[in-house]
Design a protein around this motif. Structure first.
Motif, PDB file in Angstrom:
ATOM      1  N   TYR A 111       0.801  -1.221   0.000  1.00  0.00           N
ATOM      2  CA  TYR A 111       0.000   0.000   0.000  1.00  0.00           C
ATOM      3  C   TYR A 111       0.837   1.276   0.000  1.00  0.00           C
ATOM      4  O   TYR A 111       0.285   2.365  -0.054  1.00  0.00           O
ATOM      5  CB  TYR A 111      -1.016  -0.029   1.154  1.00  0.00           C
ATOM      6  CG  TYR A 111      -2.077  -1.101   0.945  1.00  0.00           C
ATOM      7  CD1 TYR A 111      -2.679  -1.251  -0.301  1.00  0.00           C
ATOM      8  CD2 TYR A 111      -2.448  -1.966   1.971  1.00  0.00           C
ATOM      9  CE1 TYR A 111      -3.641  -2.231  -0.515  1.00  0.00           C
ATOM     10  CE2 TYR A 111      -3.412  -2.945   1.769  1.00  0.00           C
ATOM     11  CZ  TYR A 111      -4.008  -3.079   0.528  1.00  0.00           C
ATOM     12  OH  TYR A 111      -4.958  -4.046   0.311  1.00  0.00           O
ATOM     13  N   CYS A 156      -0.156   2.602  -3.154  1.00  0.00           N
ATOM     14  CA  CYS A 156      -1.600   2.699  -3.395  1.00  0.00           C
ATOM     15  C   CYS A 156      -2.040   4.159  -3.527  1.00  0.00           C
ATOM     16  O   CYS A 156      -1.721   4.991  -2.688  1.00  0.00           O
ATOM     17  CB  CYS A 156      -2.334   2.030  -2.240  1.00  0.00           C
ATOM     18  SG  CYS A 156      -4.109   2.262  -2.295  1.00  0.00           S
ATOM     19  N   ILE A 157      -2.777   4.449  -4.581  1.00  0.00           N
ATOM     20  CA  ILE A 157      -3.292   5.806  -4.765  1.00  0.00           C
ATOM     21  C   ILE A 157      -4.759   5.909  -4.338  1.00  0.00           C
ATOM     22  O   ILE A 157      -5.432   6.900  -4.621  1.00  0.00           O
ATOM     23  CB  ILE A 157      -3.162   6.259  -6.227  1.00  0.00           C
ATOM     24  CG1 ILE A 157      -3.930   5.308  -7.157  1.00  0.00           C
ATOM     25  CG2 ILE A 157      -1.688   6.362  -6.640  1.00  0.00           C
ATOM     26  CD1 ILE A 157      -4.151   5.884  -8.549  1.00  0.00           C
ATOM     27  N   LEU A 158      -5.289   4.896  -3.707  1.00  0.00           N
ATOM     28  CA  LEU A 158      -6.679   4.873  -3.246  1.00  0.00           C
ATOM     29  C   LEU A 158      -7.659   5.175  -4.378  1.00  0.00           C
ATOM     30  O   LEU A 158      -8.498   6.063  -4.272  1.00  0.00           O
ATOM     31  CB  LEU A 158      -6.857   5.842  -2.080  1.00  0.00           C
ATOM     32  CG  LEU A 158      -6.316   5.245  -0.782  1.00  0.00           C
ATOM     33  CD1 LEU A 158      -5.908   6.334   0.175  1.00  0.00           C
ATOM     34  CD2 LEU A 158      -7.322   4.327  -0.144  1.00  0.00           C
ATOM     35  N   CYS A 159      -7.515   4.412  -5.434  1.00  0.00           N
ATOM     36  CA  CYS A 159      -8.396   4.625  -6.583  1.00  0.00           C
ATOM     37  C   CYS A 159      -9.714   3.875  -6.416  1.00  0.00           C
ATOM     38  O   CYS A 159     -10.617   4.039  -7.216  1.00  0.00           O
ATOM     39  CB  CYS A 159      -7.704   4.189  -7.858  1.00  0.00           C
ATOM     40  SG  CYS A 159      -7.532   2.392  -7.989  1.00  0.00           S
ATOM     41  N   TYR A 160      -9.836   3.036  -5.421  1.00  0.00           N
ATOM     42  CA  TYR A 160     -11.047   2.270  -5.099  1.00  0.00           C
ATOM     43  C   TYR A 160     -11.331   1.138  -6.089  1.00  0.00           C
ATOM     44  O   TYR A 160     -12.332   0.442  -5.970  1.00  0.00           O
ATOM     45  CB  TYR A 160     -12.313   3.159  -5.043  1.00  0.00           C
ATOM     46  CG  TYR A 160     -12.395   4.113  -3.877  1.00  0.00           C
ATOM     47  CD1 TYR A 160     -11.448   5.111  -3.708  1.00  0.00           C
ATOM     48  CD2 TYR A 160     -13.429   4.035  -2.953  1.00  0.00           C
ATOM     49  CE1 TYR A 160     -11.532   6.008  -2.664  1.00  0.00           C
ATOM     50  CE2 TYR A 160     -13.527   4.932  -1.901  1.00  0.00           C
ATOM     51  CZ  TYR A 160     -12.573   5.924  -1.758  1.00  0.00           C
ATOM     52  OH  TYR A 160     -12.660   6.811  -0.718  1.00  0.00           O
ATOM     53  N   LYS A 161     -10.460   0.966  -7.092  1.00  0.00           N
ATOM     54  CA  LYS A 161     -10.777  -0.043  -8.108  1.00  0.00           C
ATOM     55  C   LYS A 161     -10.820  -1.449  -7.519  1.00  0.00           C
ATOM     56  O   LYS A 161     -11.701  -2.236  -7.846  1.00  0.00           O
ATOM     57  CB  LYS A 161      -9.724  -0.013  -9.213  1.00  0.00           C
ATOM     58  CG  LYS A 161      -9.927   1.050 -10.255  1.00  0.00           C
ATOM     59  CD  LYS A 161      -8.822   0.855 -11.278  1.00  0.00           C
ATOM     60  CE  LYS A 161      -8.875   1.790 -12.414  1.00  0.00           C
ATOM     61  NZ  LYS A 161      -7.711   1.588 -13.298  1.00  0.00           N
ATOM     62  N   CYS A 162      -9.848  -1.769  -6.652  1.00  0.00           N
ATOM     63  CA  CYS A 162      -9.814  -3.119  -6.096  1.00  0.00           C
ATOM     64  C   CYS A 162     -11.043  -3.385  -5.241  1.00  0.00           C
ATOM     65  O   CYS A 162     -11.607  -4.479  -5.246  1.00  0.00           O
ATOM     66  CB  CYS A 162      -8.539  -3.328  -5.282  1.00  0.00           C
ATOM     67  SG  CYS A 162      -8.272  -2.084  -4.007  1.00  0.00           S
ATOM     68  N   ILE A 203      -6.730   0.902   2.054  1.00  0.00           N
ATOM     69  CA  ILE A 203      -7.492  -0.278   1.690  1.00  0.00           C
ATOM     70  C   ILE A 203      -7.225  -1.335   2.763  1.00  0.00           C
ATOM     71  O   ILE A 203      -6.073  -1.551   3.148  1.00  0.00           O
ATOM     72  CB  ILE A 203      -7.054  -0.819   0.310  1.00  0.00           C
ATOM     73  CG1 ILE A 203      -7.128   0.287  -0.741  1.00  0.00           C
ATOM     74  CG2 ILE A 203      -7.897  -2.031  -0.082  1.00  0.00           C
ATOM     75  CD1 ILE A 203      -8.500   0.834  -1.005  1.00  0.00           C
ATOM     76  N   CYS A 216      -5.747  -3.115 -10.531  1.00  0.00           N
ATOM     77  CA  CYS A 216      -4.902  -2.153  -9.808  1.00  0.00           C
ATOM     78  C   CYS A 216      -3.995  -1.401 -10.783  1.00  0.00           C
ATOM     79  O   CYS A 216      -3.234  -2.009 -11.528  1.00  0.00           O
ATOM     80  CB  CYS A 216      -4.051  -2.880  -8.761  1.00  0.00           C
ATOM     81  SG  CYS A 216      -2.957  -1.757  -7.855  1.00  0.00           S
ATOM     82  N   PRO A 217      -4.077  -0.066 -10.780  1.00  0.00           N
ATOM     83  CA  PRO A 217      -3.328   0.698 -11.781  1.00  0.00           C
ATOM     84  C   PRO A 217      -1.906   1.044 -11.362  1.00  0.00           C
ATOM     85  O   PRO A 217      -1.202   1.722 -12.112  1.00  0.00           O
ATOM     86  CB  PRO A 217      -4.158   1.979 -11.912  1.00  0.00           C
ATOM     87  CG  PRO A 217      -4.723   2.180 -10.541  1.00  0.00           C
ATOM     88  CD  PRO A 217      -4.927   0.805  -9.953  1.00  0.00           C
ATOM     89  N   THR A 218      -1.475   0.616 -10.197  1.00  0.00           N
ATOM     90  CA  THR A 218      -0.186   1.100  -9.697  1.00  0.00           C
ATOM     91  C   THR A 218       0.829   0.008  -9.398  1.00  0.00           C
ATOM     92  O   THR A 218       1.972   0.315  -9.068  1.00  0.00           O
ATOM     93  CB  THR A 218      -0.380   1.868  -8.370  1.00  0.00           C
ATOM     94  OG1 THR A 218      -0.934   0.944  -7.417  1.00  0.00           O
ATOM     95  CG2 THR A 218      -1.309   3.050  -8.555  1.00  0.00           C
ATOM     96  N   ALA A 253       0.420  -1.743  -6.795  1.00  0.00           N
ATOM     97  CA  ALA A 253       0.334  -1.942  -5.339  1.00  0.00           C
ATOM     98  C   ALA A 253      -0.077  -3.373  -5.038  1.00  0.00           C
ATOM     99  O   ALA A 253       0.349  -3.958  -4.049  1.00  0.00           O
ATOM    100  CB  ALA A 253      -0.670  -0.962  -4.729  1.00  0.00           C
ATOM    101  N   LEU A 254      -0.909  -3.912  -5.901  1.00  0.00           N
ATOM    102  CA  LEU A 254      -1.283  -5.318  -5.777  1.00  0.00           C
ATOM    103  C   LEU A 254      -0.539  -6.076  -6.862  1.00  0.00           C
ATOM    104  O   LEU A 254      -0.617  -5.723  -8.034  1.00  0.00           O
ATOM    105  CB  LEU A 254      -2.798  -5.495  -5.976  1.00  0.00           C
ATOM    106  CG  LEU A 254      -3.688  -4.620  -5.086  1.00  0.00           C
ATOM    107  CD1 LEU A 254      -5.160  -4.874  -5.395  1.00  0.00           C
ATOM    108  CD2 LEU A 254      -3.394  -4.887  -3.614  1.00  0.00           C
TER     109      LEU A 254
HETATM  110  S1  SF4 Z   1      -6.518  -0.868  -6.993  1.00  0.00           S
HETATM  111 FE1  SF4 Z   1      -4.410  -0.635  -6.294  1.00  0.00          FE
HETATM  112  S2  SF4 Z   1      -4.024   1.569  -6.245  1.00  0.00           S
HETATM  113 FE2  SF4 Z   1      -6.229   1.267  -6.419  1.00  0.00          FE
HETATM  114  S3  SF4 Z   1      -6.960   1.339  -4.317  1.00  0.00           S
HETATM  115 FE3  SF4 Z   1      -6.598  -0.806  -4.792  1.00  0.00          FE
HETATM  116  S4  SF4 Z   1      -4.494  -1.205  -4.128  1.00  0.00           S
HETATM  117 FE4  SF4 Z   1      -4.752   1.005  -4.217  1.00  0.00          FE
END
Ligand code: SF4
Ligand SMILES: Cc1cc2nc3c(=O)[nH]c(=O)nc-3n(C[C@H](O)[C@H](O)[C@H](O)COP(=O)(O)O)c2cc1C
Ligand code: SF4
Ligand code: SF4
Ligand code: FES
Ligand code: FES
Lengths: 657, 290
Positions: free
Chosen positions: B149, B152-158, B183, B206-208, B210-211
């Protein structure tokens, strides 16, 4: 939905708190101990339970109020009862500052460190003394813990504190729709303690301490049930009894606990007129009155109601936004404490006009006396047929449910409020769609501020024309102002729109030499002490490059340390950002960091003068750039206004110059 | 969200985009129109297979007459509107968003982040060495994937992919508020104690980075991850009869991760544990086991 719940079990106390709210669990599916064969056949945990998701927030309150914090077992049990995924419930619970997911003492003391309290004479000594007596903030001692709080809405009596002791008989113990649940709630000693208290368990108590001394705060931390009764709400109204008053006329005159007294003082005349006019007639009157919202956005109320009323989708809802958390704002509290029936009556009118049969009153979690008074008023109104299936015998059904917030300024933003009420994180939604089309539970909703609603009473009593004659052409009617800070008579003032800042401050009596006035709260802006000609209207403040906002007029004399006040404002926005969008989530942090650097330079003039000046200029440039992006690119008003006050202090007051 | 005027013919919306007339199908976003016109707008939280959350604000553009900027990814094109993507005001906000994100978050594995930061002249260092960051350690609590994390940019996608938009597992949510938001599973429990079914659909969106697959995470740590040496082969998953597409990423004859094409009309990039991670333990079983 196939949900996975952990194995943690609730304690008896936690289970009782939840069951008091939701009733006993009907089946093993929802967490009862015995599994009967029927349970295996009927998956009642499905749809029905999911539709009660909105009881998540009351459920969290129930546990937190009873036990003081929310354990894994308690959360799991609540999730089972409501069929809510535990991860989501955890996300919701951790959103609110009144809830703790870790064990803590039963008594939590919220000590206000916000603008008005920080500007109060002796604020530093007060806080130091609190620390001496109760220990450092956040550290449990002798069954109590204190924590700094944003504005408690008690600014006229700054400095302020609120002590809450968890225990039985809390206000959220009764299920929604239940009658008066105020019995046994000990708030400032005014109600009897519950007779049947749990073995060894103390009773729930909430004590407001304002104006606070460190000694009184300590006493409230030890025994909140013994705290002195709060002063009468009328004391917050210096004009009380003035026959000119339209919105504050009953405060200090009628007994806020008595429906008869309310009626004897003109109560329920407006609702009768509404029934005589019919819904379309009410919509016309409210539109013609020129009434615009008093919650900050100044949207025409008639248009909002008409748009809601005309939606084909049903049901329609009325929501009263009583989350009042803008630092420096306390008008809604004074209205609700001093004249609770007026809000009940005006919500009923709003429901009638917009075709709603249910109203939700979303009340700030830190307003114990308003909760008590409103709960009581709703029960009395129900008992007398002024709420319920047949209001005033007119064949119109309307009822009101109170929902408590739990410590989140952002939940005053209307779409965040809907999310919060629905049992989700209090994050603003993107608009469109607008609430009049898709609001609470995705249904057409008229959401209004307390003061806006209360204005509907004079609109109907006087008629639109007479009401519109008050004030200016663009800002009609009377307006409430929350005056605090460096004044002799702080409190709520009612003036017709059009009075100047100077008129208002003359009434309140400025003390010391006025350096600055904060208009509109933390989301508002500063003006100089010599800008007293600014007309207090929506258009007048806009022309002067400032804002009326929620009606905050906070006077600061030259003894108040401006950099500290600005830092507190920045802290407020950092703390209260919901975190959804990047400009606000990170921008408010960078703003606070830059203000820390600036304040440090003011505090300790560096030996290397030119370096310090360069650093200051750089930080101000950084603030401007970040501030511009917050204003332009944030999702909601919180991020969009988070830099307003700081900007005005730099540009108008010459802070850090 | 892309406007593919296949089945019901949709009406066209005409508006002005950077001074040129633009036409898109009704319901299309400003971003759809920009992409059709070959304009590159930075996006981070927008995802082809998810409802726009418009949280990152990297894609803001100027709509004439609006008080604030609008997120291109979610604002629908309206007839007659005038949109400018390249004004100083819009570029300023995009630059600050990139600066803020990069100052708080490790964007080293976010595709295109470095390119955009350069293009916009963003200077994440300007906030100083003491600027608060996510400050997170990678969470390695199972054999299949890692949650870092700090990135993680907290995009909420996950969260959306795990929840009601796709997976319906609801293993993760956003917890906390403001800068402290993260998250998280309930009570920040390890994934092995959560409702996670290891479908990996969160990794897919996940766009970064992070996952990431544990295999990718380990190889990156060891310095052996090298996308230039990887091949991608798309096949059909053999575990059941649904027929999901698997894209096998192979480096040095080893499968290093499995993705699934987002444009598959049936699965939209979603898989189950067998397709996503089955390559590690052919034959199935509880691959999650800790
Ligand atoms: S998808 Fe990736 S970047 Fe986006 S909130 Fe989840 S962990 Fe963070
Ligand atoms: C961050 C934020 C906080 C707000 N807080 C409140 C509040 O506490 N009370 C309120 O009435 N309106 C508040 N508002 C405004 C509401 O979103 C909404 O405009 C208002 O309740 C509408 O009612 P009105 O038309 O009667 O003013 C807030 C807005 C924002 C952006
Ligand atoms: S502006 Fe701030 S409070 Fe509003 S949605 Fe964005 S992060 Fe949340
Ligand atoms: S792997 Fe699947 S179930 Fe687990 S968190 Fe990700 S999306 Fe949710
Ligand atoms: S009560 Fe302290 S600032 Fe309002
Ligand atoms: S991509 Fe549009 S807001 Fe994130």
């Amino acid at each position: 939905m196939d949900l996975r719940f952990g194995d943690s079990k609730p304690t008896d106390e936690e289970k009782a708190a939840v069951d008091d709210l939701l009733g006993p669990p009907p089946s093993a599916w929802e967490g009862a101990d015995d599994r009967s064969t029927g349970d295996l056949r009927w998956a009642v945990g499905g749809r029905d339970a999911r539709e009660r998701r909105d009881l998540l927030l009351p459920g969290l309150h129930a546990v937190n109020d009873r036990v003081g914090w929310i354990s894994e077992g308690a959360l799991t049990y609540l999730c089972r009862r409501l069929t809510v995924p535990p991860a989501e419930a955890y996300g919701v619970a951790t959103f609110y500052s009144m809830f703790s997911m870790r064990p803590r003492p039963a008594t939590v003391v919220h000590v206000c460190t916000d603008i008005a309290c920080a500007a109060a004479p002796g604020a530093d000594d007060f806080q130091a003394d609190v620390e001496r007596r109760l220990g450092p903030a956040g550290e449990a001692r002798d069954g109590a813990v204190w924590q700094p709080s944003p504005c408690l809405g008690l600014c006229e009596r700054a400095p302020a504190a609120l002590a809450i002791r968890a225990g039985q008989g809390c206000p959220s113990a009764a299920g929604p729709g239940a009658g008066a649940s105020s019995n046994g709630v000990s708030a400032n000693g005014s109600s009897p303690a519950p007779s049947a208290s749990a073995p060894g368990g103390a009773a729930y108590a909430a004590a407001v301490v304002a104006p606070a001394t460190a000694e009184a705060v300590e006493a409230a931390a030890r025994a909140p049930e013994d705290a002195a009764e709060e002063p009468d709400a009328a004391l917050a109204v210096p004009q009380a009894g003035d026959p000119q008053l339209k919105l504050l006329s009953r405060i200090g005159v009628a007994d806020p606990g008595s429906l008869d007294s309310y009626r004897a003082n003109g109560g329920y005349r407006a609702l009768r007129r509404a029934f005589a006019l019919g819904p379309a007639g009410v919509l016309r009157e409210v539109t013609d009155s020129g009434l615009v919202g008093r919650g900050g956005a100044a949207f025409p109320t008639g248009r909002k109601w008409q748009a809601t009323a005309s939606q084909p989708d049903h049901p329609h809802y009325v929501v009263c936004n009583a989350d009042e958390s803008e630092p420096g704002t306390f008008k809604d509290r004074v209205l609700m404490e001093g004249d609770p029936f007026a809000l009940i009556e005006s919500m009923t009118i709003a429901g009638y006009a917009t075709g709603a049969h249910k109203g939700f009153l979303y009340l700030r979690g830190e307003y114990p006396r308003a909760l008590r008074r409103l709960t009581d008023a709703i029960a009395q109104a129900r008992a007398r047929g002024l709420l319920g299936d047949d209001v005033l015998g007119q064949g119109y059904a309307f009822d009101i449910e109170i929902r408590r917030g739990a410590g989140a300024y952002i939940c005053g933003e209307e779409t965040a409020l809907f999310n919060s009420l629905e049992g989700n994180r209090g994050e603003p939604r993107s608009k469109p769609p607008f609430p009049v089309e898709k609001g609470l539970f995705g249904k057409p909703t008229a959401a209004n501020n307390v003061e806006t609603l209360v204005n509907v009473l004079p609109v109907l009593e006087m008629g639109a024309e007479a009401y519109a004659a008050i004030g200016t052409g663009k800002s009609t009617g009377p307006k409430l102002f929350c005056v605090a800070g460096s004044v002799e008579r702080p409190g709520i003032y009612e003036l017709p729109f059009g009075a100047t800042l100077g008129d208002l401050l003359n009434l309140a009596g400025v003390t010391g030499d006025l350096r600055a006035v904060l208009l509109g709260g933390a989301a508002g802006g500063f003006v100089r002490g010599d800008e007293l000609d600014i007309p207090l209207t929506f258009e007048g403040t806009r022309e002067a490059g400032t804002t009326l906002g929620s009606g905050v007029v906070l006077a600061l004399d030259s003894s108040v340390p401006l950099p500290r006040i600005l830092l507190r404002i920045a802290e407020f926005f950092r703390d209260e950002s919901c975190g959804q969008c990047v400009p606000c989530r990170i921008g408010t942090v960078r703003q606070e960091e830059a203000l820390h650097r600036l304040a440090a330079r003011v505090g300790a003039p560096s030996t290397n003068g030119s370096n310090a000046t360069a650093g200051t200029a750089e930080d101000i440039a950084l603030l401007r750039e970040v501030g511009e992006a917050m204003r332009d690119a944030s999702i909601c008003g919180l991020g969009q206004t988070a830099w307003n006050a700081v900007e005005s202090a730099i540009d108008r007051l010459g802070a850090y110059a | 969200m892309t406007a593919v005027p296949l089945d019901p013919p949709r009406r066209l919306v005409e508006f002005t985009l950077d001074g040129e007339p633009a036409r898109v199908a009704e319901g299309a976003t400003i971003l759809d129109a920009c992409r059709a016109a070959g304009k590159d707008i930075p996006t981070l939280c927008q995802g082809e297979t998810l409802e726009p959350k418009n949280a990152c604000r990297a894609c803001v553009v100027e709509v004439e007459g609006a008080r604030t900027l609008a997120p291109a990814c979610s604002r629908k094109a309206e007839p007659g509107m005038t949109v400018s993507t390249d004004t100083e005001r819009a570029r300023h906000s995009r630059k600050i968003v990139l600066e803020l994100l990069a100052s708080a978050t490790d964007l080293s594995t976010t595709p295109r982040a470095a390119e955009w930061i350069k293009e916009y002249g963003a200077k994440p260092d300007r906030f100083g060495a003491d600027a608060a960051t996510m400050n997170e350690q990678p969470k390695i609590d199972n054999d299949l994937y890692v949650r870092d994390y700090d990135k993680c940019i907290l995009c909420y996608k996950c969260v959306d992919a795990c929840g009601e938009q796709w997976q319906n597992s609801f293993a993760i949510s956003v917890a906390g508020r403001g800068f402290d938001a993260r998250i998280s599973t309930e009570h920040d429990a390890p994934l092995t104690d959560s409702a996670c079914v290891y479908c990996g659909n969160c990794i897919e969106v996940c766009p970064t980075g992070a996952l990431s697959f544990k295999s990718e995470f380990d190889m990156r740590e060891a310095g052996t991850w090298d996308e230039d040496r990887q091949t991608e082969t798309t096949t059909v998953c053999a575990y059941c009869g649904v027929g999901c597409n698997l894209t096998l990423h192979v480096q040095d004859n080893e499968i290093v991760k499995v993705s699934s094409p987002l444009d598959n009309p049936v699965t939209h990039g979603n898989l189950c544990i067998k397709g996503r991670f089955g390559y590690q333990h052919v034959g199935g079983g509880n691959t999650a086991g800790a």
